[in-house]
Enzyme design. Structure first.
Site: not given
Length: 447
Positions: A320, A373
């Site tokens: 991530d 994100c």
């Protein structure tokens, strides 16, 4: 030492000035909250977040109302005026109270010579109403470069993305499947008078009708549930976890995904969670302890594998990566003030570098999930395409899911006012034979 009982709008102006100077709200807001009365802290947070959310629109209006810009050492009054304009345009507080308290705040800030100007500007704003928006940056309340980049990257979706960014995100929970299933927790919520529904994509997700303090969530202290956006929860479904696996969670803080993996698959042999910031590791430990879970925590640069890797390969890696956070602007509206267009290329270099380094720690046949994100293709499917061109052992996995948009090299979720944040996922498998990969058309054409 500063007065610990500052008026709330003075503290808000100071926190916003710190954001203008490069601090995030996560850094400036706690300092400001410590200087107001405890009962004022929710209002302070609402003022700071709301002003950041509408900053570009408010700033455009203020620029048109000021005869000339304020001097650099008076910029805090500029922020004070933005807070007042936010309240005039978006709050239920009486106009006369907003004007009176803002004028008084000038004196608290030791700027009494500006009180007359502040009063005149706000009276005109009250009398005339909000002016026509002079630019798309003001209309959509985003920096101009971001509006143009989204228009270019998402010609069919850019306006919806901008609107979603200006909405307030729903509060979403992840049920701890080791303790209780989703249906029973929904019943628990209903019995406590809390309205909620199951999420559409994440199997353990619940979306609340209205946000509330975590202390009001039944079973929260005992680990029955955690707060996590639906998009972030999807990482566990993509990792294909199984008992006995050794798993790496790179760039792990604050630990939500680490905990989600351990909840979903209790039989994992080992989970190592790395974050570059040692000061963020206690937050991961706090979450693990509340949920009764265990992982090995390391403070290290995940890409500098020579500093921390013991040479034993991982069966699963969640990467991530640090990113622009352009998919979570509705939760972090200060991103619109802090992010610069040049940051995207710099982040892309970091992202590709992390992928290249961590790929060497993945066992043949192992699976790596790349996540951001972000909604910018430069950080997402274009990184995956570049990596696949240079890494013959990497094979893209076609995802059998219905959520998100097919980019040809991963799935892109756009922020949805009624559902998830903006997120990107791609799944790569390390081939055993090192033969040329066959990824090109796995997921359709690129954007």
């Amino acid at each position: 030492m500063a007065d610990p009982q500052l008026p709330v709008r003075v503290a808000a102006a100071q926190a916003l000035q710190a954001v203008e100077q490069g601090q995030s709200l996560a850094q400036s807001l706690p300092l400001a909250q410590a200087r107001v009365a405890p009962q004022d802290r929710p209002e302070l947070q609402a003022l700071c977040y709301g002003t950041c959310r509408w900053y570009h629109r408010l700033d455009s209006e203020l620029g048109r109302r000021l005869n000339k810009p304020l001097r650099p050492n008076d910029r805090v009054v500029h922020q004070l005026l933005l807070v007042a304009l936010f309240q005039l345009r978006h709050s239920q507080q009486a106009d006369y109270a907003i004007l009176n308290e803002t004028v008084e705040a000038c004196r608290v800030l030791a700027k009494p010579h500006l009180a007359g100007m502040v009063n005149a500007v706000l009276r005109a704003a009250q009398r005339e109403g909000e002016p026509d928006h002079g630019s798309e940056s003001a209309l959509y309340s985003h920096p101009e470069w971001m509006v143009e980049k989204l228009r270019h990257n998402w010609p069919e979706h850019w306006q919806a993305i901008l609107a979603a960014n200006n909405s307030q995100a729903p509060m979403t929970l992840r049920v701890n499947a080791r303790q209780i299933d989703r249906d029973n927790y929904l019943k628990w919520l209903r019995d406590d008078g809390i309205e909620a529904k199951a999420t559409g994509h994440a199997p353990h997700g619940i979306q609340l009708a209205r946000p509330l303090p975590v202390e009001r969530l039944p079973g929260f202290a005992d680990g029955a549930v955690s707060v996590q956006d639906e998009a972030a929860q999807l990482c566990t479904t993509l990792l294909d976890l199984a008992p006995g696996q050794r798993v790496l969670d790179a760039c792990a803080a604050p630990g939500g995904k680490t905990c989600a993996m351990l909840e979903q698959q209790p039989g994992l042999a080992e989970v190592i969670a790395i974050d570059q910031s040692e000061t963020r590791l206690p937050r991961i430990r706090e979450n693990l302890d509340r949920l009764g879970l265990e992982a090995i925590l390391l403070a290290a640069d995940a890409g500098a594998t020579g500093d921390w890797w013991d040479g034993r390969h991982f069966d699963r890696i969640l990467l991530d990566v640090p990113c622009s956070a352009s998919g979570v602007i509705r939760r972090n509206p200060d991103i619109k003030l802090l992010r610069r267009e040049g940051d995207i290329a710099a982040l892309a270099r970091i992202q590709l570098g992390l992928l290249e380094s961590l790929w060497q720690t993945l066992t043949p046949g192992g699976r790596l999930v790349y996540a951001t994100c972000s909604v910018f293709p430069q950080e997402n499917h274009r990184i995956i395409q570049r990596f696949l061109r240079q890494q013959p052992e990497a094979e893209l996995v076609a995802l059998p899911v219905q959520w998100g948009l097919d980019t040809g090299a991963g799935r892109q979720l756009l922020p949805d006012p009624q559902a998830q944040d903006g997120f990107f996922y791609a799944v790569l498998v390390r081939r055993h034979d090192g033969a040329p990969n066959a990824h090109t058309n796995d997921q359709g054409s690129g954007l």
